[in-house]
Structure formats: C-alpha cells, structure tokens
Design an enzyme around this catalytic site. Structure first.
Site, mmCIF file in Angstrom:
data_model
loop_
_atom_site.group_PDB
_atom_site.id
_atom_site.type_symbol
_atom_site.label_atom_id
_atom_site.label_comp_id
_atom_site.label_asym_id
_atom_site.label_seq_id
_atom_site.Cartn_x
_atom_site.Cartn_y
_atom_site.Cartn_z
ATOM 1 N N ARG A 1 23.946 8.137 -39.462
ATOM 2 C CA ARG A 1 24.610 9.429 -39.536
ATOM 3 C C ARG A 1 26.127 9.305 -39.510
ATOM 4 N NH1 ARG A 1 22.517 12.527 -35.062
ATOM 5 N NH2 ARG A 1 20.733 13.027 -36.370
ATOM 6 N N HIS B 1 17.707 -0.059 -36.882
ATOM 7 C CA HIS B 1 18.775 0.081 -35.898
ATOM 8 C C HIS B 1 19.024 -1.222 -35.144
ATOM 9 C CE1 HIS B 1 20.604 1.950 -32.132
ATOM 10 N NE2 HIS B 1 21.338 2.469 -33.098
ATOM 11 N N TYR C 1 33.545 -0.115 -27.299
ATOM 12 C CA TYR C 1 32.148 0.026 -26.864
ATOM 13 C C TYR C 1 31.802 -1.164 -25.975
ATOM 14 C CZ TYR C 1 30.817 3.654 -30.318
ATOM 15 O OH TYR C 1 30.689 4.806 -31.040
#
Length: 682
Positions: free
Chosen positions: A403, A433, A466
């Site tokens: 997305r 993923h 991250y």
C-alpha cells in the site's frame, strides 16, 4: 463473557496508538522541532486511517447486515460514531498542544508563526513579491456560480473556499464561492521571512493576505480551508487469473478518484458554506469533520528553523556491524557464525555491502530477494541489477500491492527487468511480506548458500528510523528453508504446500507453529515446569491467537506483550488474562521488529519474524518466522527484550481500557531505544 468484554475494538485501539504518538508531542522536555515532528506523524497517521480503515467501514455500510457480520463489520454505525468521537478528542488535544505549548515556545526562541493578520508591515513587501512571483502563477481559482459547475477535490490536497462579493452586484447580499487549490508540492508549505526579526507563515496565509490581488473588483469576505480524503485502498480483484500488474496500474489511476472518507473543514466556516460544499460534493453528514483553520499538518515535519536553536540534540550515529565491515568479502565472517544486525542502531550498510559483494563476486551464481517496499533511490535494487549484468542469475520478487508504494515498486521492477533481473510479481489473492535474501556461492569446499532474514524491508530509507532485526547466516538449516520459500514463490501453484524443517511460513504453517508453541507453554505450566512468553509485535489483532493467549493465562503462563500499535487483547482482566502484562513503546524510532520468546520448559526458543499476529499476516500473506540457533545472537535479542521490559521512559501500560498511562519512572531511568546504542558492541 461477551466478545466486547474479551476483544478491544481494532479501530479504537489504533487510535489509542496514535494517542501515544501525540503524548510524545506533549513532552515538554523535548525540543520544539522534535515535538512538531511527532504532531506531523499524528496527522499523517490520521490521514491514512481515514483513507483506509474508515473508508472500509463506510463501504461496509453499503452491504447487507448479514454480509457485514460475515466480514467482521458488526455494529458499523456505532463503531463509526465512536471513532469520530475519539478523533475529535484527539484533534482537540492536538490543537491545544500546538497552539498553547509548541508555538509559544517557538516564538520565545525566535521562530514566530505569523498569519495574514499578524505578519508585521515590514514583511509585506517581500511577501507580495513572493506571492506575485512564486504563488500566483500556480493558482487557478474555480467559481461555483451555478449548481452544474463541476467540482472535484483531489485526495488529500489542500483547498481554500473563498467567499467574494462584487460591490456593484444587485442585490449586494448576493455572494460567490470560489475554490482554489493551495499549491503545496510545487511550493513548500511554509514561507520564511527575514524582516522584523524573522518569522514563518503557512503559504495558505500568504494567499489569504493577497486574495484582493487575485480577485480585483471583488470584496473578499474570508477564505476557509477544506480538504477531502478519499478511499485509498486499492480494489484489486483477487481471482487467480489475468495480469495482476496491469490491474494494479489501473487501480492506481483510480485511487485519486476514490469515494469520500473525510471532508475536513475549518470549524469557523459559515454553516451555509459547509452545506453548500457538502451538496456540491454529494457528501453525507458522516463525511464531515470540523477541524482547525490549517489542514494537512503532516507538513509540520518541514517547519523551518530560521537557523535558531529549536532542535534537540542529534541522536547517536548508527554503529557499523564490525564483523562484516572492512575490505574483505563477508563470506568467511558469516560462515564462522550467524551475525545479528540491529537497525537503526547499526548501519544498513552491512546489507548493502553483502549485496554489493555478491553482485561483484564471480563465485556467486545466484541472488534472490523479496522486495516489499523499495526505496526511492534503491541501492538494493542497484546491486541486484549489477549482479544480473555480471551474469549471475538474479531473481527479485516484487510485491506490487504494498500500500502506497505500488507505483515505486512497479517502476523499479521494470528497471530491474531491463537490466536482466528475473522479476516475479505478486500472486493474486496473497501478499508477499517476508524479508529474505538468498545467495548461492561456489566456495572452496563446494556450493554453499548464504541468507539474510529480517523483520523489516530491504529499504535503506526506512532503515534509518525503523527498529528492525536482521540475521546473516550460512546455517543450512535456515538457508535451505529460505531457498524453499523462493521455490514456492516461483511456483505457479501457490495452493500446493511446501515443506519447511525450521522456518514457520505463512500461509502454510505460521499460525499452527505459533499455536503449538503456546500449547507447549500451557502444558509446561500444568506440569509445573518453567513456562512463559515474551511476545513483541506491531499489532495483536487475530482473535483466535488472542483466545490461545487467554487459555495460556488461565493455565498460569506468565505472558509479557510489547505491542507498538493495535492490541485487541485485554490484559489483566480477572478470570480472563490475569497473568498477561502488556506495554507499548513509542520514541524517536518506530518500533518495527517482531520477536517471540518461549520459555519452553527451560529450553528457551527465540523467533524473529516479518509477521504480526493479525489475521492477514497469518493467513493471507507469505510471512516467515525464523528460529535463532546461534548462542550469541540469542543473547543479544534476549537482552533487547529484557531492556524493553525495563523501559520506564518510552513505555506505556496497555490495560483493558487502553488509557495510555506511562509506566512509572524508577531508578535507574531506562530509555530502551537510546540504551540500545550503548548495548551494541558491533
């Protein structure tokens, strides 16, 4: 006990996470610019929330009640009301934090925010020049004189609704409404001026100041900010036929024309104007959300400093992964033992160096990688292309349904294909993923596989902020299973079940693998043997897994949860989850790693994973959880988990009511994110 007593609402839990980000912006000890950045994240998060989650709920209202229940959209209208109430409370806190705390502090430090009414007269000449030369050529006002005048507001774009009067009009009370798009993108959102000691204005206010120049012959009554967010979830059919890439390209073209999800307007705007725009845009009452005079406040992340001291101390620089640093090739170091990479405390350069070495090494015959989100200037993709040009067999699996990164991924996929990389695309009905690299090399003693398995994307941009964990390994127990994952991805039949000896891989065995480990903890507790779990993830939403954890709590298994975002489990409820404690960590870095530790009767098991415990991750994606066999790697990950369980600076308690109270401060003071820099030896 009813479902609502056992399961917290997913959307409200997500808003609870966004509230924790807002709490960071409310920390008075942080520098003003750092606080603004947290507000920018809150605003960006809310945008995506409305464009995806709220849009899904609104779409569900068009389904019959029975179908909504089958899809898990129970009591949709009630949920939407609760969401809007929570968002309004959050917006109120947001505005109070910005107006009453941060902006006054910025002004005290010499960075005032002016508007069209407060900008000192000494600034007007330079602002007029800026408007005439930079802004006005980009403005294209649209009059809404008649009911059939077309009106389309682009997704997330910022507009001013201007009310004008013609002094010669008869009757004088007759007014006109014009819409103009604020050209943010071609222009920065903020304008710096140096006169009168220096200050900052929203470009919106520069336009407001000069509306009489834009509408000569009219009297400008006022201009109010409006914005429309549209459904941004790609509606790509999941049938197992046709060209998925072309479907995604087609859906991307439609994204900006999605159905409305939120019409945000200045609460000070006249009710008649809001009603007029609502009618022209064919909106419903549920679409309308009153806000401040400024929207798109994710732009606060670009607020100018005017060279003043409004920033906090810089965070430490990432350490190198010393075992893989230096001029030598990395293969001997990886063969010697597994190597753990801790991002962003260690540099992503280690991944780039290994891929670069593989691309240049004539003994490397094959490189395979999964790419979920590709960086804009991707050195990962560049290394894969270099390997292909050298003559190695290079395979890249590109997820074209990631997305908001679909277009970038498609562009890189085309570039890699042109360079000779074999590109595999998304499978209909399932996302890939997992974060994997497989390298095959002809070593002196024969062919050997090397692998990199990670909790986060092969993306050098997100690797800077991250927190993720990656494992470099030559252990055949892991590398052979990684090769099996790539064989499965290359297969035309995703329905066939591959066999894995050590990895837990969704959709074939990840759920059952975790369930078996929970059952083993329950069995150990019943038998009086050591038992316990520490589960770190971004989201805990899957109800079946939550029920398994409730079962474990009933058996007396101690469970510590570290959940950054959504947590639908209700911890500490008597008779349900008494042995479960949950916390969330929010800080300057985004907690993104997933780590699962099981006591296993005294023989600890540790897994890292790409997957959260969400239904989509467990059942509808290709995800990988990988065991840690190396003793030193296990020590480092266990220390990380223990450090986060001791955190009394970043940690909030997740309780049954999700009140977001901070873990009480103690001595010593433990900030698990900053302490990670000191804990890493390289």
């Amino acid at each position: 006990m009813s479902r609502t007593d056992r399961i917290h609402d997913r959307e409200l839990s997500w808003l609870g996470f966004n509230g924790r980000v807002l709490q960071e912006a409310q920390r008075s000890e942080l520098a003003p610019l750092d606080r603004l950045r947290f507000l920018a994240i809150v605003s960006s998060n809310l945008d995506e929330f409305f464009r995806v989650r709220v849009a899904s709920l609104r779409s569900a209202l068009r389904l019959k009640k029975k179908k909504r229940a089958e899809l898990g959209f129970q009591k949709t209208r009630k949920r939407l009301r609760a969401i809007h109430e929570a968002v309004l409370r959050q917006q109120s806190e947001f505005g109070r934090t910005l107006r009453e705390q941060i902006l006054p502090e910025l002004a005290r430090r010499g960075v005032p925010l002016w508007d069209e009414r407060t900008a000192p007269p000494a600034t007007h000449d330079s602002l007029r020049r800026y408007f005439d030369e930079r802004v006005a050529p980009l403005l294209d006002p649209v009059p809404l004189r008649t009911a059939d005048t077309p009106l389309f507001l682009e997704d997330r774009s910022l507009y001013l609704a201007c009310v004008l009067r013609d002094p010669e009009a008869v009757p004088l009370s007759e007014s006109e409404v014009w819409i103009l798009r604020v050209p943010v993108g071609p222009l920065p959102r903020f304008v710096e001026v140096t006169e009168a000691g220096g200050g900052v204005l929203f470009v919106d206010d520069v336009i407001r100041l000069h509306l009489p120049r834009l509408f000569p012959g009219h009297r400008v009554e006022a201009a109010w900010s409006v914005k429309l967010s549209r459904d941004a979830d790609l509606d790509v059919d999941d049938e197992f036929s046709g060209d998925l890439v072309e479907k995604v390209r087609s859906a991307l073209e439609r994204r900006g024309r999605g159905v409305p999800a939120r019409f945000l307007y200045d609460a000070a705007a006249p009710a008649a104007l809001v009603q007029h725009l609502k009618d022209r845009l064919a909106l419903e009452d549920d679409d309308l959300v009153a806000g401040w005079r400024y929207h798109n406040l994710h732009d606060l992340g670009t607020f100018p400093t005017l060279g003043r001291a409004v920033q906090g101390a810089p965070l430490p620089s990432p350490r190198p992964l010393r075992a893989l640093a230096g001029p030598d090739t990395p293969w001997e170091a990886i063969r010697a033992q597994d190597r753990l990479l801790q991002l962003p405390y260690q540099s992503f350069t280690a991944v780039l160096d290994v891929l670069g070495a593989a691309a240049a090494d004539p003994q490397v015959t094959e490189i395979q990688a999964t790419l979920y989100r590709v960086a804009a200037d991707s050195r990962v993709a560049a290394a894969l292309m270099a390997g292909a040009r050298r003559g190695a067999r290079v395979v890249a699996f590109v997820e074209v349904k990631a997305r908001f990164d679909e277009a970038s991924n498609l562009d890189w996929a085309r570039a890699m294909e042109d360079a000779g990389v074999r590109v595999l695309y998304s499978k209909p009905g399932i996302k890939v993923h997992s974060k994997l690299v497989s390298i095959t090399r002809q070593d002196a003693d024969g062919e050997r596989r090397y692998a990199y398995l990670a909790t986060g994307n092969l993306n050098e941009s997100t690797a800077r902020f991250y927190t993720d964990l990656g494992l470099f390994t030559a252990d055949p127990r892991l590398t052979d299973d990684v090769a099996e994952v790539f064989r499965a991805l290359a297969s035309e039949d995703m329905g066939s079940r591959p066999t894995f000896g050590h990895l837990l891989v969704a959709p074939w065995g990840l759920r059952s693998g975790f369930e078996q480990r929970i059952e083993a903890e329950i069995d150990a507790a019943v038998r009086g043997r050591p038992a316990g779990m520490t589960l770190k993830m971004n989201a805990l939403e899957d109800e079946a897994m939550i029920e398994r954890l409730y079962d474990a709590s009933a058996a007396g298994v101690p469970i510590d949860l570290i959940v950054r975002g959504i947590c639908c489990l209700k911890p500490g409820v008597p008779g349900l989850s008494e042995s479960i404690r949950a916390r969330s960590l929010v800080g300057p870095f985004l907690e993104h790693s997933r780590a699962y530790r099981f006591v296993a009767g005294g023989e600890e098991q540790l897994y890292l994973a790409s997957a959260d415990w969400m239904t989509r991750n467990l059942d509808r994606r290709v995800e990988v959880a990988f065991p840690l066999y190396d003793r030193e790697v296990r020590r480092q990950v266990s220390e990380m988990l223990d450090r986060q369980l001791r955190d009394n600076v970043r940690a909030r308690v997740i309780d049954a009511d999700q009140t977001n109270r901070f873990v009480p401060e103690g001595s010593p003071r433990v900030d698990s994110q900053l302490a990670a820099f000191d804990a890493i030896e390289g």
